[in-house]
Design a protein around this motif. Structure first.
Motif, short mmCIF file in Angstrom:
data_model
loop_
_atom_site.label_atom_id
_atom_site.label_comp_id
_atom_site.label_asym_id
_atom_site.label_seq_id
_atom_site.Cartn_x
_atom_site.Cartn_y
_atom_site.Cartn_z
N GLN A 77 49.07 34.79 55.73
CA GLN A 77 48.69 33.39 55.50
C GLN A 77 50.00 32.59 55.47
O GLN A 77 50.77 32.70 54.52
N LEU A 81 46.68 26.97 51.74
CA LEU A 81 45.79 25.81 51.69
C LEU A 81 44.59 26.02 50.78
O LEU A 81 43.63 25.26 50.82
N GLY A 82 44.64 27.07 49.95
CA GLY A 82 43.55 27.30 49.00
C GLY A 82 42.89 28.65 49.20
O GLY A 82 43.05 29.31 50.23
N THR A 83 42.09 29.04 48.20
CA THR A 83 41.47 30.38 48.21
C THR A 83 40.48 30.55 49.37
O THR A 83 40.38 31.64 49.93
N ASP A 107 46.70 39.81 41.62
CA ASP A 107 47.43 39.68 40.36
C ASP A 107 46.55 39.89 39.13
O ASP A 107 46.83 39.35 38.07
N GLY A 143 37.87 27.71 36.79
CA GLY A 143 36.64 27.12 37.32
C GLY A 143 35.50 27.49 36.39
O GLY A 143 35.46 28.60 35.88
N LYS A 196 42.50 18.47 44.57
CA LYS A 196 43.71 19.15 45.03
C LYS A 196 43.87 19.15 46.55
O LYS A 196 44.92 19.56 47.06
N TYR A 200 38.50 25.31 48.72
CA TYR A 200 38.09 26.10 47.55
C TYR A 200 37.08 27.18 47.96
O TYR A 200 35.99 26.85 48.44
N THR A 202 35.39 28.64 45.91
CA THR A 202 34.29 28.42 44.95
C THR A 202 33.18 27.53 45.50
O THR A 202 32.05 27.58 45.02
C1 UD1 Z 1 41.05 30.12 41.14
C2 UD1 Z 1 39.60 29.66 41.24
C3 UD1 Z 1 39.08 29.36 39.84
C4 UD1 Z 1 39.23 30.59 38.96
C5 UD1 Z 1 40.66 31.07 38.96
C6 UD1 Z 1 40.77 32.38 38.23
C7 UD1 Z 1 39.36 28.53 43.38
C8 UD1 Z 1 39.31 27.23 44.07
N1 UD1 Z 1 39.54 28.49 42.07
O1 UD1 Z 1 41.79 29.02 40.66
O2 UD1 Z 1 37.73 28.97 39.88
O3 UD1 Z 1 38.81 30.29 37.62
O4 UD1 Z 1 41.13 31.26 40.29
O5 UD1 Z 1 42.10 32.75 38.10
O6 UD1 Z 1 39.21 29.54 44.00
N2 UD1 Z 1 45.92 32.46 46.96
C9 UD1 Z 1 46.34 32.77 48.23
N3 UD1 Z 1 46.39 31.78 49.18
C10 UD1 Z 1 46.05 30.50 48.91
C11 UD1 Z 1 45.63 30.19 47.61
C12 UD1 Z 1 45.57 31.19 46.65
O7 UD1 Z 1 46.65 33.92 48.52
O8 UD1 Z 1 46.12 29.67 49.82
C13 UD1 Z 1 45.86 33.53 45.94
C14 UD1 Z 1 46.88 33.33 44.85
O9 UD1 Z 1 48.04 34.07 45.09
C15 UD1 Z 1 46.16 33.87 43.61
C16 UD1 Z 1 44.69 33.61 43.93
O10 UD1 Z 1 44.60 33.44 45.32
O11 UD1 Z 1 46.35 35.25 43.45
C17 UD1 Z 1 44.13 32.43 43.17
O12 UD1 Z 1 44.81 31.26 43.56
P1 UD1 Z 1 45.20 30.12 42.52
O13 UD1 Z 1 45.82 29.03 43.26
O14 UD1 Z 1 45.93 30.71 41.39
O15 UD1 Z 1 43.75 29.67 42.03
P2 UD1 Z 1 43.40 28.90 40.71
O16 UD1 Z 1 43.74 27.48 40.87
O17 UD1 Z 1 43.95 29.62 39.55
#
Ligand code: UD1
Ligand code: CA
Length: 453
Positions: A77, A81-83, A107, A143, A196, A200, A202
């Motif tokens: 990636q 740009l988000g999960t 993690d 969330g 943000k 998402y 979610t």
């Molecule tokens: C996310 C959830 C939230 C949940 C929380 C639990 C979403 C939008 N929100 O929020 O509901 O309560 O996790 O911890 O999903 N990652 C990537 N690439 C990306 C973005 C994230 O690999 O583009 C990975 C990060 O390294 C991390 C995980 O995904 O391990 C979660 O991402 P993070 O940005 O921490 O999400 P939260 O805002 O904590």
């Protein structure tokens, strides 16, 4: 389970808050990278195919994720740009066609197979989405799970939530199982119209529902779902992991006098009726057989300790130390890449490295195997029933036969045959009365100095 499942593991974060030169998922818990703990849980949940979403340190992360029984496909990636976007980077792997897609984070090293299997079971029961949630007294930042008559209707991110929604204490762990036959279609509908500006994952709940599907939340223990964002959380995760494993070992028949001072590695094996005294540290690769005793303040790594053997106090066993039944390695001894035979004793202040010590041999205090010439390592072989006098240096390569006797203080550079006595030290000289003369001379010199001053 006969339903096919692909795990998509998100590990592309840039670990800013860890303040580290390496990706956070490479930081160890119990001597093993965080990501490998997650992978082990995935394998235990009956999953073999994994798409690993990586960003920084991609190669090292992929390598650390290589756990037995898993087929891992790394996908890069490049932009975060988000999960939802992260999961879609694994599009090509998802498109191979699976009954289930299980999304997890790299993690959350305390996760076990239990919640993962529960989420999979919820899909098998006809839901399109199963989210693993947890109840917490500190929901800030997570969330929130919005549930109506048993169905999950939405997940609201903290930043997008109303004050009323922020009161909800049922939270999204981030782990989610998705109907694999619908996943790509649903994922592609995720937009980024939120506070943000991120895609998402979610949002999938509402998207699936508006397409006529059902979503459900599965409750799991908060302790298993802790994520790691900084070093303080890393230490806390380590603490929970250690407590959990010590407890398991004690229930399996291992005695620990002060368990809170014993530190285990992810793969430490300890047999029934073994006793682990306070302040013992296990690095990776240690096997302690039933009934062995590890005395206080010992450090073991890559070592095998057989039944009835005793170690320490204050002993260090390094990789390749192999202690046979009933052998003893005592205080201030270091053993590396060496076999200590049945009933052999290495009791005090000794270094045994690159060596074989035969059964019932006694190694005197202060014995050193001189295994290193500054460039290469060499081997010392000591037979059975031999006796090595205190403070001897055994200069390798060298062998000492069965039943041989080494005089104390010897420097042994030549092989010693079985049952021979070897003396490798200068002969003692005796000068009767000479000590008394020297003392008188010294006292006279001291007196002369005093009267002159
Ligand atoms: C996310 C959830 C939230 C949940 C929380 C639990 C979403 C939008 N929100 O929020 O509901 O309560 O996790 O911890 O999903 N990652 C990537 N690439 C990306 C973005 C994230 O690999 O583009 C990975 C990060 O390294 C991390 C995980 O995904 O391990 C979660 O991402 P993070 O940005 O921490 O999400 P939260 O805002 O904590
Ligand atoms: Ca997070």
């Amino acid at each position: 389970m006969d339903r096919s499942c692909l795990a998509v593991i998100l590990a592309a974060g840039d670990s800013t808050r860890m303040k580290s030169s390496m990706s956070k998922v490479l930081h160890p818990v119990a001597g093993r990278p965080m990501i490998a703990h997650v992978m082990a849980a995935i394998a235990k949940a009956g999953i073999s195919d994994v798409a690993l979403v990586v960003g920084r340190d991609a190669e090292a992360v992929a390598k650390a994720a290589g756990v037995d029984g898993l087929q891992v496909t790394p996908v890069l990636q490049t932009e975060r740009l988000g999960t939802g976007h992260a999961v879609l980077t694994a599009r090509d792997v998802i498109a191979k066609g699976y009954d289930e897609i299980l999304v997890a984070y790299g993690d959350v090293p305390l996760i076990t197979e239990g919640p993962l299997l529960a989420a999979r079971a919820a899909l098998a029961a006809g839901n399109d989405i199963a989210v693993i949630g947890f109840h917490t007294e500190r929901p800030t930042g997570y969330g929130r799970l919005l549930v109506e008559s048993g169905e999950l209707v939405a997940i609201r991110e903290e930043k997008d939530a109303t004050d009323a929604v922020r009161q909800v204490t049922w939270c999204n762990s981030g782990l989610m199982a998705i109907n694999g036959r619908k996943a790509l279609d649903l994922l592609q509908q995720i937009g980024n119209a939120n506070v943000k500006g991120e895609y998402y994952l979610t949002d999938l709940v509402e998207i699936a529902r508006s397409a006529g599907g059902k979503a459900v939340a599965v409750d799991a223990p908060e302790a298993e779902l802790a994520g790691c964002n900084n070093r303080a959380e890393l230490a806390q995760i380590e603490r929970v992991w250690q407590e959990r494993r010590r407890h398991e070992l004690m229930l399996s028949g291992v005695s620990m006098i002060a368990p809170e001072t014993v530190f285990l590695a992810y793969d430490t094996v300890i047999g029934q009726d073994a006793l682990i005294e306070p302040n013992v540290v296990f690095g990776p690769g240690v096997v302690i057989e039933p009934g062995a005793v590890i005395h206080a303040f010992s450090h073991l790594e890559g070592a095998h300790v057989a039944t009835g053997a005793t170690v320490g106090p204050f002993a260090r066993l390094r990789p390749g130390a192999h202690l046979a039944e009933g052998s003893k390695v005592g205080n201030f001894c270091e053993v590396k890449k060496a076999e200590i035979g049945r009933g052999a004793k290495v009791n005090h202040l000794t270094y045994i490295g690159d060596a074989f010590v035969g059964a019932e041999t006694n190694i005197g205090a202060g014995t050193i195997t001189c295994n290193y010439d500054g460039v290469n390592k060499h081997i010392t072989r000591i037979g059975e029933g031999a006796f090595i006098g205190s403070n001897s240096s055994l200069v390798a390569p060298v062998s000492i036969g069965d039943g041989a006797l080494i005089a104390s203080g010897s420097v042994i550079t030549q092989d010693v045959p079985a049952d021979a006595l070897a003396l490798g030290r200068s002969r003692q000289e005796m000068k009767p009365g000479r000590a008394k003369e020297i003392r008188a001379r010294n006292l006279a010199a001291k007196a002369a100095k005093k009267s002159g001053a």
